[in-house]
Write an enzyme that holds these catalytic residues in place. Structure first.
Site, mmCIF file in Angstrom:
data_model
loop_
_atom_site.group_PDB
_atom_site.id
_atom_site.type_symbol
_atom_site.label_atom_id
_atom_site.label_comp_id
_atom_site.label_asym_id
_atom_site.label_seq_id
_atom_site.Cartn_x
_atom_site.Cartn_y
_atom_site.Cartn_z
ATOM 1 N N HIS A 124 0.870 -1.177 0.000
ATOM 2 C CA HIS A 124 0.000 0.000 0.000
ATOM 3 C C HIS A 124 0.914 1.237 0.000
ATOM 4 O O HIS A 124 1.995 1.206 0.587
ATOM 5 C CB HIS A 124 -0.835 -0.041 1.278
ATOM 6 C CG HIS A 124 -1.923 0.970 1.354
ATOM 7 N ND1 HIS A 124 -1.705 2.281 1.693
ATOM 8 C CD2 HIS A 124 -3.264 0.856 1.141
ATOM 9 C CE1 HIS A 124 -2.871 2.932 1.700
ATOM 10 N NE2 HIS A 124 -3.824 2.089 1.366
ATOM 11 N N ASP A 202 2.853 -4.234 8.406
ATOM 12 C CA ASP A 202 1.608 -3.485 8.234
ATOM 13 C C ASP A 202 0.463 -4.494 8.337
ATOM 14 O O ASP A 202 0.207 -5.256 7.414
ATOM 15 C CB ASP A 202 1.636 -2.785 6.870
ATOM 16 C CG ASP A 202 0.280 -2.187 6.494
ATOM 17 O OD1 ASP A 202 -0.695 -2.376 7.247
ATOM 18 O OD2 ASP A 202 0.219 -1.536 5.437
ATOM 19 N N GLN A 205 -4.642 -5.191 6.994
ATOM 20 C CA GLN A 205 -5.583 -6.128 6.372
ATOM 21 C C GLN A 205 -5.591 -7.493 7.051
ATOM 22 O O GLN A 205 -6.280 -8.399 6.602
ATOM 23 C CB GLN A 205 -5.239 -6.313 4.887
ATOM 24 C CG GLN A 205 -5.434 -5.078 4.048
ATOM 25 C CD GLN A 205 -6.889 -4.677 3.913
ATOM 26 O OE1 GLN A 205 -7.804 -5.481 4.099
ATOM 27 N NE2 GLN A 205 -7.134 -3.414 3.614
ATOM 28 N N LYS A 228 -10.469 -0.943 10.218
ATOM 29 C CA LYS A 228 -10.491 -2.202 9.463
ATOM 30 C C LYS A 228 -10.744 -3.385 10.401
ATOM 31 O O LYS A 228 -10.724 -4.537 9.993
ATOM 32 C CB LYS A 228 -9.186 -2.379 8.707
ATOM 33 C CG LYS A 228 -8.907 -1.163 7.824
ATOM 34 C CD LYS A 228 -8.188 -1.477 6.588
ATOM 35 C CE LYS A 228 -7.681 -0.195 5.954
ATOM 36 N NZ LYS A 228 -8.093 -0.068 4.567
ATOM 37 N N CYS A 366 -4.613 2.080 -3.936
ATOM 38 C CA CYS A 366 -3.410 2.653 -3.302
ATOM 39 C C CYS A 366 -2.228 1.703 -3.402
ATOM 40 O O CYS A 366 -1.398 1.635 -2.482
ATOM 41 C CB CYS A 366 -3.652 3.020 -1.843
ATOM 42 S SG CYS A 366 -4.923 4.263 -1.606
#
Ligand code: PMP
Length: 407
Positions: A124, A202, A205, A228, A366
């Site tokens: 991303h 990260d 997700q 999220k 993104c």
């Protein structure tokens, strides 16, 4: 899926009853943001109705209540990630700010000309651009870890890049938002450490799909966004190893983050406050904790199995539909279906699906570098949460069929 009562779970999410363009909403944009259970909405409104006050400084009952809830939320998140100490949980505005904090605070203090930062080719933008900015300021470079045609990160290529030396940071997504790929972060973290680099994960997700254990992973930093994870927008988390956080300078200056201020010199507060300048998003922390409590009340393994079944069903339908090409076919994926339909542009399809009440995301998500590598302008992305149903997958494919007749 046996053992998972999706209809009961759906009743916890009031927005799923909405009508959109004359149709019952089919919300398949969970990778962009997840919907909020009533427990989260209620926790936030309860806070504003009964406890609203500033934290850490008031000499009154509301301030004490607000502070207690705000700090209890930190403990909830520490447990959720299995962090060794609650002080290692820093509040931010989200994944983006968490990565910027590390890039600027750790990066500016530790990077020098010739140092290398590795990110995957499917990151991303928020895990690319902060590193490019700090690279520009320090003379370091940012290099992509290759990703193959299926959307799988090439571990052997990562090892080669590491063997070339001077890699200080390996920053990768746990899960790709554009393709749904689950990266082998255990291996990635171990490889980074073997070559003297740090590893930032990260988790934007990943956190909604399965429990995370930062101690077992041994990552140096783990970041995610509350929104999220069925919590509020504009709020997030940075977990870091204690010695690293202790050594890092503050990212922003202001109230809360100081021990004492004088024109002769200012001293900084201890962890985590050193990194939390200004009045924080108190309701954000409370909402995130409520989301985690809600998740902890579910059978998460059954929820994950339900999501896997939805993905398998959607993939089966996609394979059976002529003209659909899946983008991202890694062996290990979460419930993200990114695809193209022959003869249509993703944006036009998104519009036609919305007309039928089906919410998806279209575009580059993104993640422009991986779209460029695949020579595509973007994809249509349907991303499923545990509150989605196989009927909704049917609605998606019916809507796609109708949309196609339009072209
Ligand atoms: N990383 C990934 C993998 C994401 O999917 C997202 C959100 N699309 C982000 C980072 C950025 O999250 P936020 O906008 O909440 O900061």
């Amino acid at each position: 899926t046996a053992g998972f009562d999706v209809e009961a779970v759906r009743r916890d999410f009031p927005i799923l009853q909405e009508q959109v363009n004359g149709h019952p909403l089919v919300y398949l944009d969970n990778a962009a943001t997840t919907q909020k259970p009533r427990a989260v909405i209620d926790a936030i409104s309860h806070y504003y109705l009964h406890d609203n006050s500033n934290v850490h400084r008031g000499a009154h009952a509301l301030a004490e209540r607000a502070t207690a809830k705000f700090e209890a939320a930190r403990s909830t998140v520490a447990e959720f990630l299995n962090a060794p100490h609650r002080e290692q949980i820093l509040w931010t505005r989200g994944t983006t700010e968490s990565i910027n904090l590390v890039a600027f605070s750790w990066g500016r203090n530790n990077l020098k000309a010739g140092d290398r930062i590795l990110v995957s080719a499917m990151e991303h933008h928020s895990n690319i651009v902060p590193w490019q900015m700090v690279a520009e300021a320090t003379g370091a470079t940012v290099e992509p870890i290759p990703v193959d045609e299926t959307g799988t990160l090439e571990l052997a290529a990562l090892e080669t890049l590491l063997e070339q030396g001077q890699v200080r940071m390996v920053a990768v997504g746990h899960v790709s938002n554009a393709l749904g790929t689950v990266n082998p972060i255990d291996d990635i973290i171990a490889l980074a450490h073997k070559h003297g680099a740090l590893a930032l994960i990260d988790g934007a997700q990943a956190v909604s799909h399965w429990p995370i254990d930062v101690q077992a992973l041994d990552c140096d930093f783990y970041v995610f966004s509350a929104h999220k994870l069925f919590g509020p927008t504009g709020f997030g988390v940075l977990y870091g190893k204690r010695d690293l956080l202790e050594a890092m300078p503050p990212y922003q200056g202001g109230g809360e983050m100081i021990q004492s201020v004088s024109f002769a010199g200012t001293t900084y507060n201890q962890l985590p406050y050193k990194f939390e300048a200004g009045t924080p998003d108190i309701a954000g922390a409370i909402g995130l904790a409520a989301a985690i409590d809600y998740l902890n009340g579910l059978d998460r393994e059954a929820a994950a199995a339900h999501e896997r079944a939805l993905l398998a069903y959607a993939e089966e339908k996609a394979f059976a539909t002529p003209g659909i090409t899946l983008v991202g076919t890694a062996a290990h994926k979460v419930s993200v279906l990114s695809f193209l339909v022959e003869g249509t542009h993703p944006n036009d399809l998104g519009f036609l699906l919305d007309q039928q009440g089906v919410a998806v995301r279209t575009g580059h998500h993104c993640a422009q570098p991986i779209m460029e590598q695949y020579h595509i302008p973007g994809t249509v992305r349907a991303s499923f949460a545990f509150y989605n149903t196989s009927d909704e997958v049917d609605r998606l494919f019916e809507a796609l069929e109708k949309a196609r007749q339009f072209f």
